[in-house]
Design a protein around this motif. Structure first.
Motif, PDB file in Angstrom:
ATOM      1  N   GLN A 108       0.815  -1.221   0.000  1.00 33.57           N
ATOM      2  CA  GLN A 108       0.000   0.000   0.000  1.00 33.57           C
ATOM      3  C   GLN A 108       0.850   1.273   0.000  1.00 33.57           C
ATOM      4  OE1 GLN A 108      -3.215  -0.364  -0.448  1.00 33.57           O
ATOM      5  NE2 GLN A 108      -3.195  -2.585  -0.152  1.00 33.57           N
ATOM      6  N   GLY A 109       2.024   1.183  -0.631  1.00 37.40           N
ATOM      7  CA  GLY A 109       2.878   2.358  -0.768  1.00 37.40           C
ATOM      8  C   GLY A 109       3.652   2.749   0.476  1.00 37.40           C
ATOM      9  N   GLU A 110       3.594   1.929   1.531  1.00 30.89           N
ATOM     10  CA  GLU A 110       4.242   2.277   2.797  1.00 30.89           C
ATOM     11  C   GLU A 110       5.510   1.454   3.014  1.00 30.89           C
ATOM     12  OE1 GLU A 110       3.381   4.669   4.795  1.00 30.89           O
ATOM     13  OE2 GLU A 110       1.559   5.213   3.684  1.00 30.89           O
ATOM     14  N   GLN A 111       6.609   2.147   3.263  1.00 28.41           N
ATOM     15  CA  GLN A 111       7.883   1.451   3.481  1.00 28.41           C
ATOM     16  C   GLN A 111       7.841   0.585   4.733  1.00 28.41           C
ATOM     17  OE1 GLN A 111      11.223   4.073   3.233  1.00 28.41           O
ATOM     18  NE2 GLN A 111      12.709   2.414   3.082  1.00 28.41           N
ATOM     19  N   THR A 112       7.142   1.048   5.777  1.00 33.46           N
ATOM     20  CA  THR A 112       7.044   0.248   6.997  1.00 33.46           C
ATOM     21  C   THR A 112       6.300  -1.058   6.733  1.00 33.46           C
ATOM     22  OG1 THR A 112       5.069   1.520   7.607  1.00 33.46           O
ATOM     23  CG2 THR A 112       7.159   2.217   8.565  1.00 33.46           C
ATOM     24  N   ASN A 113       5.304  -1.010   5.854  1.00 29.33           N
ATOM     25  CA  ASN A 113       4.589  -2.236   5.489  1.00 29.33           C
ATOM     26  C   ASN A 113       5.513  -3.207   4.763  1.00 29.33           C
ATOM     27  OD1 ASN A 113       2.258  -1.221   6.595  1.00 29.33           O
ATOM     28  ND2 ASN A 113       1.343  -0.623   4.651  1.00 29.33           N
ATOM     29  N   CYS A 114       6.397  -2.660   3.922  1.00 29.33           N
ATOM     30  CA  CYS A 114       7.363  -3.516   3.218  1.00 29.33           C
ATOM     31  C   CYS A 114       8.216  -4.290   4.215  1.00 29.33           C
ATOM     32  CB  CYS A 114       8.268  -2.666   2.319  1.00 29.33           C
ATOM     33  SG  CYS A 114       7.451  -1.846   0.943  1.00 29.33           S
ATOM     34  N   ALA A 115       8.684  -3.595   5.256  1.00 30.50           N
ATOM     35  CA  ALA A 115       9.527  -4.244   6.268  1.00 30.50           C
ATOM     36  C   ALA A 115       8.760  -5.339   6.995  1.00 30.50           C
ATOM     37  CB  ALA A 115      10.039  -3.197   7.252  1.00 30.50           C
ATOM     38  N   THR A 116       7.512  -5.056   7.342  1.00 24.50           N
ATOM     39  CA  THR A 116       6.693  -6.042   8.045  1.00 24.50           C
ATOM     40  C   THR A 116       6.449  -7.273   7.183  1.00 24.50           C
ATOM     41  OG1 THR A 116       5.575  -4.293   9.296  1.00 24.50           O
ATOM     42  CG2 THR A 116       4.479  -6.441   9.177  1.00 24.50           C
ATOM     43  N   ILE A 117       6.126  -7.047   5.929  1.00 23.81           N
ATOM     44  CA  ILE A 117       5.837  -8.153   5.004  1.00 23.81           C
ATOM     45  C   ILE A 117       7.070  -9.035   4.809  1.00 23.81           C
ATOM     46  CG2 ILE A 117       5.315  -8.701   2.590  1.00 23.81           C
ATOM     47  CD1 ILE A 117       3.532  -6.126   2.615  1.00 23.81           C
ATOM     48  N   CYS A 118       8.205  -8.401   4.550  1.00 20.43           N
ATOM     49  CA  CYS A 118       9.424  -9.178   4.282  1.00 20.43           C
ATOM     50  C   CYS A 118       9.901  -9.927   5.523  1.00 20.43           C
ATOM     51  CB  CYS A 118      10.519  -8.256   3.742  1.00 20.43           C
ATOM     52  SG  CYS A 118      10.160  -7.619   2.085  1.00 20.43           S
ATOM     53  N   THR A 119       9.726  -9.321   6.687  1.00 17.86           N
ATOM     54  CA  THR A 119      10.083 -10.011   7.932  1.00 17.86           C
ATOM     55  C   THR A 119       9.228 -11.257   8.116  1.00 17.86           C
ATOM     56  OG1 THR A 119      10.780  -7.943   8.996  1.00 17.86           O
ATOM     57  CG2 THR A 119      10.239  -9.798  10.439  1.00 17.86           C
ATOM     58  N   GLN A 120       7.948 -11.163   7.759  1.00 17.84           N
ATOM     59  CA  GLN A 120       7.056 -12.323   7.866  1.00 17.84           C
ATOM     60  C   GLN A 120       7.463 -13.412   6.880  1.00 17.84           C
ATOM     61  OE1 GLN A 120       4.541 -12.763  10.229  1.00 17.84           O
ATOM     62  NE2 GLN A 120       4.749 -14.848   9.433  1.00 17.84           N
ATOM     63  N   PHE A 121       7.869 -12.998   5.677  1.00 16.39           N
ATOM     64  CA  PHE A 121       8.347 -13.990   4.703  1.00 16.39           C
ATOM     65  C   PHE A 121       9.530 -14.772   5.271  1.00 16.39           C
ATOM     66  CE2 PHE A 121       6.785 -11.364   0.820  1.00 16.39           C
ATOM     67  CZ  PHE A 121       5.526 -11.932   0.940  1.00 16.39           C
ATOM     68  N   VAL A 122      10.429 -14.063   5.955  1.00 11.00           N
ATOM     69  CA  VAL A 122      11.599 -14.727   6.540  1.00 11.00           C
ATOM     70  C   VAL A 122      11.161 -15.677   7.650  1.00 11.00           C
ATOM     71  CG1 VAL A 122      13.757 -14.380   7.796  1.00 11.00           C
ATOM     72  CG2 VAL A 122      13.149 -12.844   5.916  1.00 11.00           C
ATOM     73  N   THR A 123      10.222 -15.226   8.461  1.00 14.99           N
ATOM     74  CA  THR A 123       9.691 -16.084   9.531  1.00 14.99           C
ATOM     75  C   THR A 123       9.055 -17.343   8.951  1.00 14.99           C
ATOM     76  OG1 THR A 123       9.273 -14.171  10.953  1.00 14.99           O
ATOM     77  CG2 THR A 123       8.072 -16.205  11.461  1.00 14.99           C
ATOM     78  N   ASP A 124       8.359 -17.174   7.824  1.00 16.61           N
ATOM     79  CA  ASP A 124       7.713 -18.307   7.167  1.00 16.61           C
ATOM     80  C   ASP A 124       8.701 -19.197   6.414  1.00 16.61           C
ATOM     81  OD1 ASP A 124       5.318 -17.333   8.095  1.00 16.61           O
ATOM     82  OD2 ASP A 124       4.764 -16.341   6.219  1.00 16.61           O
ATOM     83  N   ASP A 125       9.938 -18.751   6.329  1.00 15.07           N
ATOM     84  CA  ASP A 125      11.008 -19.506   5.660  1.00 15.07           C
ATOM     85  C   ASP A 125      10.641 -19.832   4.209  1.00 15.07           C
ATOM     86  OD1 ASP A 125      13.509 -20.684   5.483  1.00 15.07           O
ATOM     87  OD2 ASP A 125      12.792 -22.641   6.121  1.00 15.07           O
ATOM     88  N   VAL A 126      10.235 -18.801   3.465  1.00 18.43           N
ATOM     89  CA  VAL A 126       9.906 -19.001   2.056  1.00 18.43           C
ATOM     90  C   VAL A 126      11.160 -19.389   1.285  1.00 18.43           C
ATOM     91  CG1 VAL A 126       7.950 -17.406   2.127  1.00 18.43           C
ATOM     92  CG2 VAL A 126      10.228 -16.546   1.500  1.00 18.43           C
ATOM     93  N   ASP A 127      10.972 -19.961   0.130  1.00 19.72           N
ATOM     94  CA  ASP A 127      12.115 -20.388  -0.694  1.00 19.72           C
ATOM     95  C   ASP A 127      12.740 -19.230  -1.458  1.00 19.72           C
ATOM     96  OD1 ASP A 127      12.027 -23.302  -0.229  1.00 19.72           O
ATOM     97  OD2 ASP A 127      10.061 -23.146  -1.176  1.00 19.72           O
ATOM     98  N   LEU A 128      11.947 -18.197  -1.736  1.00 19.62           N
ATOM     99  CA  LEU A 128      12.451 -17.067  -2.518  1.00 19.62           C
ATOM    100  C   LEU A 128      11.500 -15.886  -2.326  1.00 19.62           C
ATOM    101  CD1 LEU A 128      14.012 -17.090  -6.026  1.00 19.62           C
ATOM    102  CD2 LEU A 128      12.018 -15.622  -5.682  1.00 19.62           C
ATOM    103  N   ILE A 129      12.053 -14.675  -2.372  1.00 16.97           N
ATOM    104  CA  ILE A 129      11.254 -13.454  -2.264  1.00 16.97           C
ATOM    105  C   ILE A 129      11.373 -12.656  -3.553  1.00 16.97           C
ATOM    106  CG2 ILE A 129      10.991 -11.235  -1.068  1.00 16.97           C
ATOM    107  CD1 ILE A 129      12.141 -12.585   1.440  1.00 16.97           C
ATOM    108  N   LEU A 130      10.234 -12.221  -4.095  1.00 14.19           N
ATOM    109  CA  LEU A 130      10.240 -11.254  -5.188  1.00 14.19           C
ATOM    110  C   LEU A 130       9.896  -9.895  -4.598  1.00 14.19           C
ATOM    111  CD1 LEU A 130      10.364 -10.669  -8.322  1.00 14.19           C
ATOM    112  CD2 LEU A 130       7.866 -10.603  -8.179  1.00 14.19           C
ATOM    113  N   ALA A 131      10.785  -8.930  -4.800  1.00 14.48           N
ATOM    114  CA  ALA A 131      10.572  -7.562  -4.334  1.00 14.48           C
ATOM    115  C   ALA A 131      10.249  -6.691  -5.540  1.00 14.48           C
ATOM    116  CB  ALA A 131      11.809  -7.047  -3.608  1.00 14.48           C
ATOM    117  N   ASN A 132       9.003  -6.247  -5.622  1.00 14.55           N
ATOM    118  CA  ASN A 132       8.540  -5.472  -6.771  1.00 14.55           C
ATOM    119  C   ASN A 132       8.576  -3.993  -6.419  1.00 14.55           C
ATOM    120  OD1 ASN A 132       7.362  -4.471  -9.073  1.00 14.55           O
ATOM    121  ND2 ASN A 132       5.641  -5.895  -9.067  1.00 14.55           N
ATOM    122  N   ALA A 133       9.646  -3.311  -6.801  1.00 14.16           N
ATOM    123  CA  ALA A 133       9.946  -1.891  -6.580  1.00 14.16           C
ATOM    124  C   ALA A 133      11.046  -1.759  -5.528  1.00 14.16           C
ATOM    125  CB  ALA A 133       8.719  -1.072  -6.192  1.00 14.16           C
TER     126      ALA A 133
END
Length: 358
Positions: A108-133
């Motif tokens: 939603q255009g918020e940098q703080t949201n980006c940090a929260t989302i990516c931290t959750q991906f790490v917690t979930d131990d995803v195989d790969l992250i796509l960062a769009n922007a």
């Protein structure tokens, strides 16, 4: 003696039976072990899958291997949406629908949201992250140095990741695709369409480092052509209307690079610039379709698809992301906004392609 001999024979027979049973269990376990460690071929009795993979030079994904992918997209916008669509389509084409599980998150255009989302991906131990922007890329890089991160819609990785000795690859767990259009050619487009231009206003969001990078390149091109310019920056979306108003009061042409904040506010920009009669050259098609007259644009779907191919190479073929060069759009296209050109009375050369109306 007969009893001892008979007992010895029985022990021997039982031992042989137990060994045969262990051998059978081991054979059946092999495919399961291969799947759990991510091996990309399924074992067969005649080894056909292994031979096929060797013949075509690439491994096929294991039938029961599901790859978990996290996508963090900065905001909803046609260009970013197309990059995500291309990435997802590549994974579907290469892995199959049943072999990939995608978690899509909009910041939603918020940098703080980006940090929260990516931290959750790490917690979930995803195989790969796509960062769009850019903001999602920076957030993902801050969140993990082990999970592979692919970026897309990134103008300049060296600027985004603060890399001083850029060589084409980051040397870290980050690679991806760039949306950098040939800025020198965009400036030439501006001069071609408006040869009598007196002053160009360069408009972008000061919070976006990649927009600043593009602005600096375009400024150098304008200086070389002896054309005056002035920078107009908005700290956030709340300042856009007043900044565009100031730019239109003193400039006869505006230039907007590939800027996510401006891309999400093209209606605001158009509502000021169009009545003022000030044309806009845009850095990409999405911005141009909203408020511009022309652009030299890449295909965001294509760079997203290429990022998907890179993901496949990492996940299935074991490619080393630290040495993978960032990839760029293979071609660009001259496009124009027929509606705004008509309203401003601007004639576009024949080698431009009209942006299709949605």
């Amino acid at each position: 003696m007969k009893k001892k001999a008979l007992a010895l024979l029985m022990v021997t027979a039982m031992s042989a039976t137990m060994l045969a049973g262990c051998g059978s269990d081991g054979d059946n376990a092999a495919p399961d072990n291969a799947a759990s460690t991510g091996d990309s071929t399924t074992a067969t009795d005649d080894g056909a899958a292994e031979d096929t993979a060797a013949d075509d030079g690439a491994e096929a994904p294991a039938a029961d291997k599901v790859y978990n992918i996290g996508i963090c997209q900065l905001l909803e916008h046609p260009a970013l949406d197309e990059a995500t669509r291309g990435f997802e389509q590549a994974l579907t084409d290469l892995l199959g629908e049943g072999n990939v599980n995608i978690s899509f998150q909009n910041a939603q255009g918020e940098q703080t949201n980006c940090a929260t989302i990516c931290t959750q991906f790490v917690t979930d131990d995803v195989d790969l992250i796509l960062a769009n922007a850019t903001s999602p890329l920076q957030a993902a890089a801050a969140a993990t140095n082990t999970i592979p991160i692919l970026g897309t819609s990134i103008t300049d990785y060296a600027t985004a990741l603060d890399i001083s000795d850029w060589s084409g690859a980051t040397g870290t767990n980050v690679s991806g695709t760039s949306d950098l259009a040939p800025l020198e050619e965009q400036e030439k487009m501006l001069v071609e369409l408006f040869p009598d231009v007196q002053k160009v206003g360069i408009l972008y969001c000061s919070a976006e480092a990649n927009s600043k990078y593009q602005a600096d390149v375009v400024k150098g091109c304008l200086e070389a052509d002896g054309i005056a310019y002035e920078e107009y920056t908005a700290a956030d979306s709340n300042e856009i209307q007043s900044v565009v108003t100031s730019a239109c009061e003193s400039c006869d042409v505006l230039y907007i690079p590939t800027d996510n904040t401006l891309a999400a506010a093209t209606e605001v920009v158009s509502n000021v610039a169009l009545p003022a009669g000030v044309p806009i050259i845009a850095g990409e098609e999405g911005i141009c379709s909203g408020c511009g007259v022309a652009t030299l644009s890449i295909s965001y779907y294509d760079i997203g698809y290429t990022a998907g191919e890179m993901a496949y190479d990492i996940l299935v073929n074991g490619a080393d992301i630290t040495t993978m060069d960032v990839k760029y759009a293979p071609q660009v296209t001259k496009k124009y906004n027929a509606s705004i050109c008509e309203q401003l009375g601007i004639t576009i050369p024949d080698d431009y392609e009209a942006i299709s109306a949605e």
